[in-house]
Design an enzyme around this catalytic site. Structure first.
Site, short mmCIF file in Angstrom:
data_model
loop_
_atom_site.label_atom_id
_atom_site.label_comp_id
_atom_site.label_asym_id
_atom_site.label_seq_id
_atom_site.Cartn_x
_atom_site.Cartn_y
_atom_site.Cartn_z
N HIS A 1 1.36 41.08 5.53
CA HIS A 1 2.00 40.00 6.25
C HIS A 1 3.34 39.65 5.61
CE1 HIS A 1 -0.30 38.06 3.03
NE2 HIS A 1 0.58 37.06 3.08
N HIS B 1 3.74 42.17 2.31
CA HIS B 1 2.85 42.31 1.15
C HIS B 1 1.40 42.09 1.55
CE1 HIS B 1 3.68 37.99 1.44
NE2 HIS B 1 2.55 37.78 0.78
N ARG C 1 -2.66 27.49 0.92
CA ARG C 1 -3.39 28.76 0.94
C ARG C 1 -4.66 28.72 0.11
NH1 ARG C 1 -0.70 34.13 -1.57
NH2 ARG C 1 -1.80 33.45 -3.44
#
Length: 304
Positions: free
Chosen positions: A248, A93, A263
């Site tokens: 990724h 994605h 993240r």
């Protein structure tokens, strides 16, 4: 002092060593920005950042945004915790591409790393386009693709059906949908990149069968072995990638071990096609944009 940047493969990925990202001078940061555009994904071993340090570093690249489908209480900070006990992003994605102005850069920090497995693999969507046969390039340049969060790239695994249902209901409590060109022009390099991944649902104007055949065809070119780099995590590592030029996947091969990464994402531009046409937000409305963190909202409002 110049940075120590070592390419990992010929098409994507480089390690950056000998410096903490919290200590970069303006000249080093400018060098780092150019390296990111060139290598698409950069890896910084053993940084061991705090949340505040990660946010501060990411903020040098632009305004931080939050995942639009996370609970509202998580949307005040620029850090999203991804815990394998809740979800596993085991599919290719591009981050949050179902929103029209999806993030341009993503930062991921390894906090709890399995003894084995749990690598993240990255693919270069620019080189994927560059190595298409000429007839496929011509076709790709003309196509538009619907992206939606109706499919969950981080679907929970090995948890009870009730929890699975709750997670999916949360993820799709608001349905997002955008139409992007299959080929977007990178706003900084001018390179052309294929824009697909798990959230790409259907090619605009085609039926589901023809659409799936073409999506699979172009996706196969993106993730060919020549276009990928695989990062084996250690605790404290930091990965940074250009979300406009990559896909990724977090490989789900570590059994019942726990994996926690943290993240941050930077606000992106609305993609533009080869012909100069901009992506379109469809749902919830044509005005839908990626939400900013609380810290960055005043700055954007002032700039506007």
């Amino acid at each position: 002092m110049s940075l120590n940047i070592q390419p990992i493969t010929g098409r994507i990925g480089a390690t950056v060593s000998g410096v903490r990202v919290t200590d970069l001078s303006d000249a080093q940061f400018a060098e780092l920005q150019q390296a990111l555009l060139k290598h698409k994904a950069l890896f910084f071993p053993q940084q061991h950042l705090s949340d505040a340090e990660q946010e501060a570093f990411a903020s040098r690249f632009g305004d931080l945004v939050v995942h639009p489908t996370t609970p509202s209480e998580a949307n005040t900070a620029g850090i999203l915790e991804v815990d394998s006990e809740r979800s596993r992003a085991n599919s290719w994605h591009t981050d949050i591409s179902f929103v029209v102005d999806y993030p341009k850069i993503t930062f991921l920090r390894g906090e709890v790393i399995p003894e084995f497995g749990g690598d993240t693999v990255f693919a270069n969507t620019v080189s994927a386009y560059q190595h298409l046969p000429a007839p496929l390039k011509q076709l790709a340049d003309s196509l538009w693709v619907r992206h939606t969060n109706d499919y969950d790239y981080a679907a929970p695994k090995q948890i009870e059906a009730v929890a699975n249902k709750r997670f999916r209901e949360q993820f799709t409590s608001t349905v997002y949908e955008s139409e992007h060109p299959l080929v977007r022009v990178h706003p900084e390099t001018g390179e052309k990149a294929l824009l697909l991944g798990h959230f790409a649902d259907r090619i605009v104007g085609l039926n589901s069968r023809d659409s799936r055949a073409l999506l699979d065809l172009f996706q196969a070119h993106i993730v060919s072995l020549e276009n990928i780099v695989r990062w084996r995590w250690s605790q404290g590592d930091l990965a940074v990638w250009d979300n406009r030029a990559t896909q990724h996947i977090a490989v789900d091969d570590y059994g019942s071990a726990r994996r926690i990464v943290r993240r941050s994402t930077v606000h992106g531009e609305i993609p533009v096609s080869v012909s100069g046409e901009s992506s379109r937000a469809i749902k919830p409305s044509a005005d839908t944009r990626t939400p900013l963190t609380e810290a960055d909202k005043p700055a954007l409002q002032k700039a506007g």
